[in-house]
Each structure stands twice: as structure tokens, then as C-alpha cells.
Motif scaffolding. Structure first.
Motif, PDB file in Angstrom:
ATOM      1  N   LEU A  75       5.376  16.078   7.440  1.00 33.02           N
ATOM      2  CA  LEU A  75       5.915  14.900   6.749  1.00 33.02           C
ATOM      3  C   LEU A  75       7.217  14.390   7.361  1.00 33.02           C
ATOM      4  N   GLY A  76       7.670  15.027   8.437  1.00 35.02           N
ATOM      5  CA  GLY A  76       8.894  14.566   9.101  1.00 35.02           C
ATOM      6  C   GLY A  76      10.145  14.823   8.332  1.00 35.02           C
ATOM      7  N   VAL A  77      10.145  15.890   7.514  1.00 40.19           N
ATOM      8  CA  VAL A  77      11.317  16.248   6.695  1.00 40.19           C
ATOM      9  C   VAL A  77      12.029  17.412   7.388  1.00 40.19           C
ATOM     10  N   LEU A 117      -0.512   9.250  -1.132  1.00 43.73           N
ATOM     11  CA  LEU A 117      -0.393   9.032   0.306  1.00 43.73           C
ATOM     12  C   LEU A 117       0.097  10.298   0.998  1.00 43.73           C
ATOM     13  N   VAL A 118       1.070  10.977   0.408  1.00 48.04           N
ATOM     14  CA  VAL A 118       1.594  12.212   0.987  1.00 48.04           C
ATOM     15  C   VAL A 118       0.476  13.260   1.069  1.00 48.04           C
ATOM     16  N   SER A 120       8.490   6.442   7.415  1.00 43.18           N
ATOM     17  CA  SER A 120       8.640   5.808   6.110  1.00 43.18           C
ATOM     18  C   SER A 120       8.248   6.766   4.993  1.00 43.18           C
ATOM     19  N   ILE A 121       7.348   7.684   5.274  1.00 44.43           N
ATOM     20  CA  ILE A 121       6.941   8.663   4.264  1.00 44.43           C
ATOM     21  C   ILE A 121       8.095   9.602   3.941  1.00 44.43           C
ATOM     22  N   LEU A 133       0.824  -1.214   0.000  1.00 42.69           N
ATOM     23  CA  LEU A 133       0.000   0.000   0.000  1.00 42.69           C
ATOM     24  C   LEU A 133       0.858   1.264   0.000  1.00 42.69           C
ATOM     25  N   GLN A 134       2.063   1.187   0.551  1.00 41.25           N
ATOM     26  CA  GLN A 134       2.967   2.337   0.528  1.00 41.25           C
ATOM     27  C   GLN A 134       3.589   2.509  -0.854  1.00 41.25           C
TER      28      GLN A 134
END
Length: 159
Positions: free
Chosen positions: A155-157, A111-112, A85-86, A22-23
Motif C-alpha cells: 500500500l506504499g505506507v 479499494l484497499v 493516492s491510496i 471512484l476513489q
């Protein structure tokens, strides 16, 4: 007791495999997911097994850029794991004074976009997700830098 443990391990790996699928790509039917899991070597995967997996993973069916409904992992079920993971799926985040653009690996933009949309933020008017690009419209173009920062944080960036 030993038999119960043996049964648990394969179940865990099919859950992990389903999540990874799914990812990596979009699916419009549970049967498509079932077929891919069988292709990956999982035997006796029934439609009800797929349904349980999707329920366990907190998967939602959301419209993609073409209006077709696809299965999508949501952020609520495991925010840290999905978030980390994103970040690995994102190539860069930038803006052009009008929109914030997130460039992703192919197939990850939906997903993003969903992860950004799932929790509305005052700086974000809305998102449009394609195959490998997400465009985020800020509420106010004079605050585009703040909007970009919100997207990166979400998004954890790193900034």
C-alpha cells in the motif's frame, strides 16, 4: 488544430473527475456515475461516455462487503499513481497477533482490499473489506509481523 486541443482538455478533466469519484465512493451502476459527473458540471455525459471512461481507467466491478458489485479502480492501470493516492487514504495499519487491520478513510476499504487481493502474496491468506476497515488474515499467525510488512509495502505506507 486549435479545436482539437480544446476538445482534449475537457475530456482529460472528466477522466480525472471520474477517477476521483471512484476513489472516494462506491458506485453500483454506470448511471450513478453519470449522474454524479453531471452534478459536477459535466454536460452531455452519455452512458457510452461513462463506459469509455471506465474502460480507460481500467475499472473492474467487484463484490463489496455486502456482496453487491461495485465499480473499483484496479492497480494494474497506474500502479504508482493509484498506490500513492491510496496511502493518503490510510489512517493506520496494525495487528493483534491474529489479523492485520488497515483503518482507512470512510469508503476506501473496498479499494484497499482489492489492491491487496489483486496480487496474491505467500504471507496473506485473504482479506475482508468493509467501509473503513480491512482485515487481512495471515497464512501463519506466527508470521504476523511479516504479513503486516507485506501489507504496508503493497500500500506504499512507510514501515
Amino acid at each position: 488544430m486549435h479545436g482539437a486541443m480544446d476538445a482534449f482538455c475537457p475530456e482529460e478533466s472528466i477522466t480525472t473527475a471520474c477517477k476521483r469519484l471512484l476513489q472516494q465512493q462506491s458506485f453500483t451502476t454506470q448511471d450513478d456515475i453519470r449522474a454524479r459527473l453531471i452534478d459536477m458540471g459535466f454536460e452531455d455525459v452519455s452512458q457510452s461516455t461513462v463506459s469509455r471512461l471506465l474502460s480507460r481507467l481500467g475499472v473492474a466491478k467487484v463484490p463489496n462487503a455486502y456482496g453487491k458489485k461495485v465499480y473499483c479502480l484496479t492497480v494494474e492501470n497506474e500502479p504508482v499513481q493509484v498506490g500513492s493516492s491510496i496511502a493518503s487514504q490510510i489512517e493506520f495499519i496494525t495487528h493483534n497477533q491474529l489479523v492485520v487491520v488497515v483503518k482507512t478513510h470512510p469508503g476506501s476499504a473496498q479499494l484497499v482490499a482489492r489492491l491487496i487481493d489483486i496480487q496474491p502474496h505467500a504471507e496473506i491468506l485473504g482479506t475482508v473489506g468493509g467501509n473503513d476497515t480491512v482485515m487481512i488474515a495471515p497464512k501463519d499467525i506466527l508470521r504476523i509481523e511479516q504479513c503486516e510488512q507485506v501489507v504496508k509495502t503493497r500500500l506504499g505506507v512507510p514501515a
